[in-house]
Design a protein around this motif. Structure first.
Motif, PDB file in Angstrom:
ATOM      1  N   SER A 101      12.112  -7.647  -0.645  1.00  0.00           N
ATOM      2  CA  SER A 101      11.533  -9.245  -0.733  1.00  0.00           C
ATOM      3  C   SER A 101      12.462 -10.309  -0.718  1.00  0.00           C
ATOM      4  O   SER A 101      12.083 -11.335   0.059  1.00  0.00           O
ATOM      5  CB  SER A 101      10.600  -9.232  -2.269  1.00  0.00           C
ATOM      6  N   LYS A 111       5.745  -7.118   3.516  1.00  0.00           N
ATOM      7  CA  LYS A 111       6.486  -5.956   2.965  1.00  0.00           C
ATOM      8  C   LYS A 111       6.341  -4.466   3.804  1.00  0.00           C
ATOM      9  O   LYS A 111       7.265  -3.671   3.828  1.00  0.00           O
ATOM     10  CB  LYS A 111       6.221  -5.559   1.552  1.00  0.00           C
ATOM     11  N   VAL A 112       4.930  -4.263   4.347  1.00  0.00           N
ATOM     12  CA  VAL A 112       4.728  -3.101   4.897  1.00  0.00           C
ATOM     13  C   VAL A 112       5.151  -3.335   6.566  1.00  0.00           C
ATOM     14  O   VAL A 112       5.881  -2.319   6.866  1.00  0.00           O
ATOM     15  CB  VAL A 112       3.135  -2.905   5.059  1.00  0.00           C
ATOM     16  N   HIS A 172       1.992  -8.600   0.583  1.00  0.00           N
ATOM     17  CA  HIS A 172       2.406  -7.006   0.756  1.00  0.00           C
ATOM     18  C   HIS A 172       2.171  -6.803   2.269  1.00  0.00           C
ATOM     19  O   HIS A 172       2.956  -5.805   2.608  1.00  0.00           O
ATOM     20  CB  HIS A 172       0.616  -6.504   0.248  1.00  0.00           C
ATOM     21  N   ASP A 202      13.967  -3.074  -2.951  1.00  0.00           N
ATOM     22  CA  ASP A 202      12.705  -4.176  -2.660  1.00  0.00           C
ATOM     23  C   ASP A 202      13.599  -5.173  -1.740  1.00  0.00           C
ATOM     24  O   ASP A 202      14.560  -5.675  -2.188  1.00  0.00           O
ATOM     25  CB  ASP A 202      12.510  -4.568  -4.097  1.00  0.00           C
ATOM     26  N   ARG A 256       2.273   6.603  -3.386  1.00  0.00           N
ATOM     27  CA  ARG A 256       3.293   6.431  -4.563  1.00  0.00           C
ATOM     28  C   ARG A 256       4.059   7.500  -5.155  1.00  0.00           C
ATOM     29  O   ARG A 256       5.158   7.760  -5.283  1.00  0.00           O
ATOM     30  CB  ARG A 256       2.280   5.959  -5.801  1.00  0.00           C
ATOM     31  N   LYS A 267       7.512   3.440  -0.161  1.00  0.00           N
ATOM     32  CA  LYS A 267       7.439   2.463  -1.500  1.00  0.00           C
ATOM     33  C   LYS A 267       6.353   1.376  -1.300  1.00  0.00           C
ATOM     34  O   LYS A 267       5.528   1.072  -1.953  1.00  0.00           O
ATOM     35  CB  LYS A 267       8.897   1.879  -2.106  1.00  0.00           C
ATOM     36  N   GLU A 268       6.360   0.680  -0.039  1.00  0.00           N
ATOM     37  CA  GLU A 268       5.743  -0.724  -0.028  1.00  0.00           C
ATOM     38  C   GLU A 268       4.324  -0.124   0.361  1.00  0.00           C
ATOM     39  O   GLU A 268       3.318  -1.061   0.392  1.00  0.00           O
ATOM     40  CB  GLU A 268       6.374  -1.387   1.170  1.00  0.00           C
ATOM     41  N   SER A 269       3.797   0.964   0.943  1.00  0.00           N
ATOM     42  CA  SER A 269       2.554   1.196   1.468  1.00  0.00           C
ATOM     43  C   SER A 269       1.597   0.919   0.482  1.00  0.00           C
ATOM     44  O   SER A 269       0.452   0.710   0.548  1.00  0.00           O
ATOM     45  CB  SER A 269       2.406   2.584   2.291  1.00  0.00           C
ATOM     46  N   GLY A 270       2.059   1.699  -0.762  1.00  0.00           N
ATOM     47  CA  GLY A 270       1.224   1.367  -1.856  1.00  0.00           C
ATOM     48  C   GLY A 270       0.016   2.680  -1.856  1.00  0.00           C
ATOM     49  O   GLY A 270      -0.533   2.845  -3.148  1.00  0.00           O
ATOM     50  N   ASN A 313      11.329   3.250   2.449  1.00  0.00           N
ATOM     51  CA  ASN A 313      10.649   1.972   2.340  1.00  0.00           C
ATOM     52  C   ASN A 313       9.374   1.736   2.284  1.00  0.00           C
ATOM     53  O   ASN A 313       8.648   1.085   1.688  1.00  0.00           O
ATOM     54  CB  ASN A 313      11.737   0.657   2.789  1.00  0.00           C
ATOM     55  N   LEU A 314       8.864   2.242   3.428  1.00  0.00           N
ATOM     56  CA  LEU A 314       7.423   2.411   3.855  1.00  0.00           C
ATOM     57  C   LEU A 314       6.669   3.030   2.789  1.00  0.00           C
ATOM     58  O   LEU A 314       5.550   2.552   2.421  1.00  0.00           O
ATOM     59  CB  LEU A 314       7.233   2.930   5.392  1.00  0.00           C
TER      60      LEU A 314
END
Lengths: 311, 386
Positions: free
Chosen positions: B110, B218-219, B215, B108, B256, B250-253, B247-248
């Motif tokens: 963030s 993060k993307v 979000h 993460d 999953r 993970k963060e793209s949502g 990481n993308l």
């Protein structure tokens, strides 16, 4: 102010990009190039038949295999009179491994095999040699001037794939190299350079740390700007939602600046609200030891190991 | 009958010449002991068990003595053997980028995005790599070997394996074992240095709570991160590309399942294969040498230098920061990219002086920046020396 900063940052990036692109426009994307040519072979390299003939060396300068099958080798020593040799398909030897060579005999006897062309090179006249792909697009060409080569001398790139050509006369410095590197690589020039100029390593430390810092400073600047933009957008959205147009008022009411506690409280309330949809049922609570498979890679919590203790 | 017994005797003698007992040498025994020590440390002391168990057991597998001339195709260096095929992932360098894919999918960023100046701490801690590089040169290693040894200071096992497989394959076993050993010893190495270099007042600095990160940010991070770092250091592409790609995911949502696979089964599988094969590649003739001892000493020094430079950098950085933006120098150590161990050390040491001052989230920023920094440093070393 933020817009100006973003503008300056993007302009800088664009300028760096354009500067670096300028240097790369001259570079050819061709994998296959003509690397060395020998016209009059009296006592040099001999073919599988024990014959001495002129030859053309092709070099695959890329780090992936390249196939010559279907390509054309063309030769012309008189304007308007070009001889073309089609490199046959179906011979696995035409696939050249990364950074390797293929040698074509200019002996005029293609029946001797794939690597024997249907032409010979002219000893007295200028020779133009071109390599074309299967779509007849020119990959590389070279002109061997008339009279500059004596017997057993080759016209070659100074080193593999370099842009400059020279006459190789089999002396200690400039030797004829059929099917091998035009300059023997018997050292690592980069490493030698460091050993010679930077025996202590301070130069490496300074230059490498500068690059590390530049990389992360660029990321820092970029995300500082993105962060500011993000906060600004959030405030604008909050102002829209509250029908507030005055920035001062929005600032006083701290719109778009919800502290973590507030977010946590909202999340908790939502969670409870969702949980409330579920009927309350009679339950039996059984307490048993929870056994979880140890998996630090897939969970941040599990990676937090205890300080090693003497047991 | 006598002839038959003679046949049996010869047969058994022949068999005996194939056994480990016949072919064992003191070097084999020493390596087996080292393997058992690793397994002991992993199980009894819980030192990096996920890695020390595969590596320790790999050492056992790789050092079982056998008749090398029999052509049994069982040794890791015998072409076509199972172990040799698995070892290709190390020699060709494709295990480490896959590990980075998983790391990216579980990280993460963030903390870093909310306070991007923490990235500079991650950069400063890379001094450990180049400090060790200079000392290695002074000890007589050539620049390529010195660079491979120096990367231990990046505190990043996959990066160390990736770089050493390219620059100094013969030292890779010692470098990998050294890197993972010192990562396990972060809780022992770092706290004394942190205490030594900070004042009580500095240790009590409370940092501003990180802001919430959207979000979208993060993307954007993995995309911009990839473009900026790899345009600058293309030779770091295998590691950085996979890190940011993970990481993308993970963060793209919206991916999953892919993210779950990357940070779960995939990274576990590669960790097993990487650990076992690196362990098996440590043969006595290569491992029990003076060079290995020097590598272990340099590894320790590189961690010390990295920690020191991280903490000192924060102290210097604080001189130019506003009072409300000051950074607690106890998070300087976390620029060493042993994720998340070094961040956890910041938290533990910080709590010793102020039980309500939680530094973990702040320390995660430089910690993940250290991962990026060490991958960039590896790319630079590759670019300079190959």
């Amino acid at each position: 102010m933020t817009r100006n900063k973003i503008g300056i940052f993007l302009s800088l990036l664009l300028a760096i990009g354009l500067c670096s692109c300028h240097g790369s426009t001259d570079r050819s994307n061709t994998k296959l190039i003509i690397n060395e040519v020998l016209i009059e072979n009296q006592g040099n390299y001999q073919d599988d038949y024990g014959l001495h003939s002129g030859w053309i060396e092709i070099f695959n300068k890329s780090y992936s295999s390249a196939d010559l099958a279907g390509c054309y080798l063309k030769v012309s020593s008189t304007p308007g009179d070009t001889v073309s040799y089609f490199i046959p398909k179906g011979d696995i030897l035409t696939s050249i491994k990364p950074r390797q060579h293929a040698l074509f005999w200019a002996d005029g006897t293609p029946r001797h095999g794939t690597f024997h062309t249907n032409f010979v090179l002219s000893k007295d006249k200028e020779n133009w040699i071109g390599l074309f792909d299967s779509g007849r697009k020119l990959l590389d060409q070279v002109v061997v001037p008339a009279g500059i080569l004596q017997a057993n001398q080759s016209y070659a790139r100074i080193s593999d794939a370099s842009s400059e050509w020279e006459v190789k006369d089999d002396s200690a410095e400039k030797y004829v190299t059929p099917s091998t590197n035009n300059k023997t690589i018997d050292s690592n020039p980069k490493m030698d350079k460091f050993e010679q100029h930077d025996p202590v390593g301070i130069g490496m430390a300074i230059s490498a740390m500068s690059v590390v810092f530049v990389g992360l400073i660029l990321l820092y600047i970029c995300f500082r700007l993105i962060g500011k933009l993000s906060v600004k957008l959030r405030k604008q959205n909050a102002m829209k939602a509250h029908n507030i147009t005055d920035k001062q008022e929005a600032k006083e009411k701290k719109l778009g600046e919800a502290p973590g506690e507030v977010i946590a409280a909202i999340t908790m309330a939502l969670h409870e609200a969702r949980g409330a949809d579920h009927d309350v049922e009679e339950t039996i609570l059984t307490i048993s030891r929870v056994k979880r498979s140890y998996s630090p890679w897939s969970s941040k919590i599990y990676t937090l190991r205890e300080t090693p203790n003497r047991k | 009958m006598g002839e038959f017994f003679s046949f049996l005797q010869n047969n058994l003698a022949d068999f005996w010449s194939y056994t480990g007992f016949y072919n064992a040498s003191p070097g084999h025994i020493a390596m087996l002991v080292i393997g058992i020590v690793f397994i002991y440390l992993a199980i009894a002391k819980e030192f990096e068990p996920m890695l020390l168990i595969p590596i320790g057991f790999g050492i056992l597998i790789g050092n079982i003595p056998f008749n090398m001339e029999a052509g049994l195709k069982v040794g890791i260096y015998e072409e076509g053997s199972v172990l040799n095929i698995l070892y290709q992932g190390v020699t060709s360098g494709w295990y480490p980028p896959l590990i980075f894919l998983g790391i990216g999918a579980m990280t993460d960023f963030s903390a870093l995005i909310s306070n991007p100046k923490l990235m500079l701490i991650g950069a400063a801690a890379q001094f450990g790599i180049f400090g060790a590089y200079m000392i290695a040169l002074a000890l007589g290693f050539d620049p390529m070997q010195a660079a491979a040894i120096g990367i231990i200071g990046g505190a990043d096992g996959p990066t160390a394996i990736f770089l050493s497989s390219k620059l100094a394959p013969n030292l890779m076993g010692a470098i990998a074992v050294s890197a993972y050993s010192y990562m396990a010893l972060v809780p022992v190495i770092q706290p004394p240095i942190m205490r030594l270099l900070t004042t009580k007042k500095e240790r009590l600095i409370r940092m501003k709570a990180p802001r919430a990160v959207s979000h979208t940010e993060k993307v954007i991070f993995p995309i911009v991160g990839l473009l900026l770092t790899t345009f600058l250091v293309p030779s770091g592409l295998p590691l950085l590309g996979m890190l940011f790609f993970g990481n993308l995911l993970k963060e793209s949502g919206v991916t999953r399942r892919l993210a779950e696979t990357a940070r779960g089964p995939l990274i576990d599988t590669i960790t097993i294969l990487l650990g076992v094969t690196v362990g098996a590649s440590t043969q006595a003739s290569e491992f029990i040498t003076w060079d290995s001892i020097k590598i272990f000493i340099l590894g320790a020094l590189s961690f010390v230098i990295a920690t020191t430079s991280g903490v000192i950098f924060v102290k210097l950085f604080n001189l130019v920061l506003k009072k409300e933006d000051k950074i607690n120098p106890l998070i300087g150590n976390s620029g060493v990219s042993a994720v998340p161990d070094s961040a956890r050390i910041s938290q533990i040491v910080g709590l010793e002086y102020d039980p309500t001052n939680y530094l973990l989230m702040h320390a995660m920023g430089p910690n993940v920046a250290g991962v990026i920094g060490s991958a960039v440093a590896a790319g630079i070393l590759l670019g300079f020396l190959i």
